[in-house]
Enzyme design. Structure first.
Site, PDB file in Angstrom:
ATOM      1  CB  ALA A   1      -0.945  -0.056   1.181  1.00  0.00           C
ATOM      2  NE  ARG A   2       0.418   5.689  -1.841  1.00  0.00           N
ATOM      3  CZ  ARG A   2       0.164   4.951  -2.945  1.00  0.00           C
ATOM      4  NH1 ARG A   2       0.624   3.718  -3.063  1.00  0.00           N
ATOM      5  NH2 ARG A   2      -0.540   5.473  -3.931  1.00  0.00           N
TER       6      ARG A   2
ATOM      7  CG  ASP B   1       5.377  -2.886  -4.661  1.00  0.00           C
ATOM      8  OD1 ASP B   1       6.356  -3.179  -5.387  1.00  0.00           O
ATOM      9  OD2 ASP B   1       4.436  -2.171  -5.041  1.00  0.00           O
TER      10      ASP B   1
ATOM     11  CD  GLU C   1       7.878   3.972  -2.760  1.00  0.00           C
ATOM     12  OE1 GLU C   1       7.255   4.393  -3.744  1.00  0.00           O
ATOM     13  OE2 GLU C   1       7.358   3.302  -1.843  1.00  0.00           O
TER      14      GLU C   1
ATOM     15  CG  HIS D   1       5.353   2.137  -5.429  1.00  0.00           C
ATOM     16  ND1 HIS D   1       5.222   3.236  -4.605  1.00  0.00           N
ATOM     17  CD2 HIS D   1       4.094   1.807  -5.810  1.00  0.00           C
ATOM     18  CE1 HIS D   1       3.933   3.557  -4.494  1.00  0.00           C
ATOM     19  NE2 HIS D   1       3.231   2.708  -5.229  1.00  0.00           N
TER      20      HIS D   1
ATOM     21  CB  ALA E   1      -0.265  -0.652  -9.770  1.00  0.00           C
TER      22      ALA E   1
HETATM   23  C1  OXD Z   1      -1.335   3.200  -6.781  1.00  0.00           C
HETATM   24  C2  OXD Z   1       0.035   2.666  -6.722  1.00  0.00           C
HETATM   25  O1  OXD Z   1      -1.741   3.953  -5.891  1.00  0.00           O
HETATM   26  O2  OXD Z   1       0.483   2.047  -7.686  1.00  0.00           O
HETATM   27  O3  OXD Z   1      -2.032   2.877  -7.745  1.00  0.00           O
HETATM   28  O4  OXD Z   1       0.709   2.854  -5.708  1.00  0.00           O
END
Ligand code: OXD
Length: 388
Positions: A301-302, A326, A331, A350, A353
């Site tokens: 996620a973050r 990820d 970052e 990262h 996605a």
């Molecule tokens: C998104 C990401 O927020 O790839 O889509 O982090």
């Protein structure tokens, strides 16, 4: 805001992918359901995308857009066929040092619509902005800017539609840790064969069946992760912010305040929460102390949801067994960061996605643009107060 710390390559790859894949498109009559409209219908159905409760034309600031700014010149040329009355401006720039954001800010004056990401400078200089279509799932580039909330700018994003690939990535990280792939990857790179199994415990490998996964954040992405984990024979528990309902493959859905208690019984904890004031720094020393020493932590996620120093300490002390990340904070990680060298950590840059099915994003952008032009109900609207 430090751009190098927050930015992912995902939007750049996304824009590059669009430019490559959409060049041959021809002008369509928006009244017919063309290939994009049909693709959008399939995406809406598959992901049960939500429509805004009221048509966008009822917003006091709505008007047919006169200027639309997008990431990428090729993408602007392509998108202009869907908004022939508007000036569609494409901007080029590097993401990693914020150049793209300053380039967009230089073009944003007079623009009603942005297809890209937010920055404080873009919002400050984009006084006419009424609608922002984000090109990712996380909305925090917009929702953390007070002016976006004060002005009530309409923000839409890629919620839910990136769930499958991000969920695949979370499961890949879990299997990587379970089967020791970070260790064997390093051995392969060094040309080393560590030999056949001598004792069952020697490699500390584990099976996922009948293990317990805790999905923190049972939204669109979290639900896809939970579905995959249940399919692998795991017991799946989850937390979500708003309610206790969940799909039948999640055996228990708790509220956010139960997360530490649930983490104590989990073998795998996956962070799938959006970055908000509530989730920033939520995975800290107390959280990792509550986890089992044999458990793994996965973050797709973050990075800012984790107190990185506390995660490093937990991995070093053996408070938890491993981590698959990820996303990180900062970052990218600086070259001398301890996480790079840890044998019980798998890092990916990262890219969760990224997918060969990038085609879900483009129909959504076109569909939302068409809806905006007609003043209809928009799809995937971000709740600015909640932050997702
Ligand atoms: C998104 C990401 O927020 O790839 O889509 O982090």
């Amino acid at each position: 805001m430090s751009f190098s710390k927050r930015r992912s390559w995902a939007p750049v790859l996304f824009v590059a992918g669009l430019v490559l894949s959409v060049v041959p498109a021809t002008a369509q009559n928006a009244a017919e359901c063309d290939q994009y409209c049909q693709a959008a219908a399939a995406v809406i159905e598959r992901f049960e995308l939500r429509e805004a409760p009221s048509p966008v034309r009822e917003r006091p600031d709505w008007r047919p857009p006169v200027r639309i700014v997008v990431f990428g010149e090729g993408f602007a040329r392509f998108l202009s066929q869907f908004a022939p009355e508007a000036e569609v401006v494409g901007v080029e720039g590097r993401m990693e040092d914020g150049q793209m954001f300053s380039a967009v800010a230089d073009e944003i004056e007079g623009a009603d619509v942005l297809v890209g990401l937010c920055s404080p400078e873009i919002i400050e200089r984009g006084k006419d902005l009424r609608w922002i279509q984000l090109v990712n799932a996380g909305a925090e580039t917009c929702t953390t800017i007070p002016e976006v909330l004060e002005r009530g700018i309409l923000v839409t994003n890629f919620q839910r539609i990136l769930g499958p690939q991000i969920a695949d990535h979370a499961i890949a990280l879990m299997f990587g840790l379970a089967r020791g792939l970070q260790r064997f990857g390093a051995e392969q790179a060094a040309g080393t064969w560590s030999g056949p199994l001598r004792s069952p415990g020697e490699y500390a490998l584990w099976e996922v069946e009948e293990k317990t996964m805790l999905v923190v954040g049972l939204g669109g992405i979290g639900t896809e992760i939970a579905k995959r984990a249940a399919g692998l024979g795991m017991r799946v528990q989850a937390t979500r912010n708003s309610r206790r309902e969940g799909p039948e493959f999640v055996e228990y859905v708790g509220l956010a305040h139960e997360v530490v208690e649930l983490a104590a019984n989990a073998d795998v904890v996956v962070n799938a929460t959006p970055l908000t004031a509530q989730t920033r720094g939520m995975f800290d020393a107390a959280f990792f102390d509550a986890m089992k020493e044999t458990a793994s932590f996965i973050n797709i996620a973050r990075g800012e949801s984790v107190v990185t120093a506390d995660l490093v300490a937990a991995l070093e002390s053996g408070a938890i067994a491993g981590a698959g990340l990820d996303v990180t904070d900062p970052e990218p990680l600086p070259p001398d960061h301890p996480l790079w060298g840890m044998a019980n950590v798998i890092l990916t840059p990262h890219i969760a996605a990224a997918s060969d099915r990038g085609g879900r994003r483009l129909p959504l952008i076109i569909e939302n643009l068409r809806r905006y032009l007609r003043g209809d109900r928009m799809l995937s609207v971000v709740n600015l107060e909640r932050g997702y």
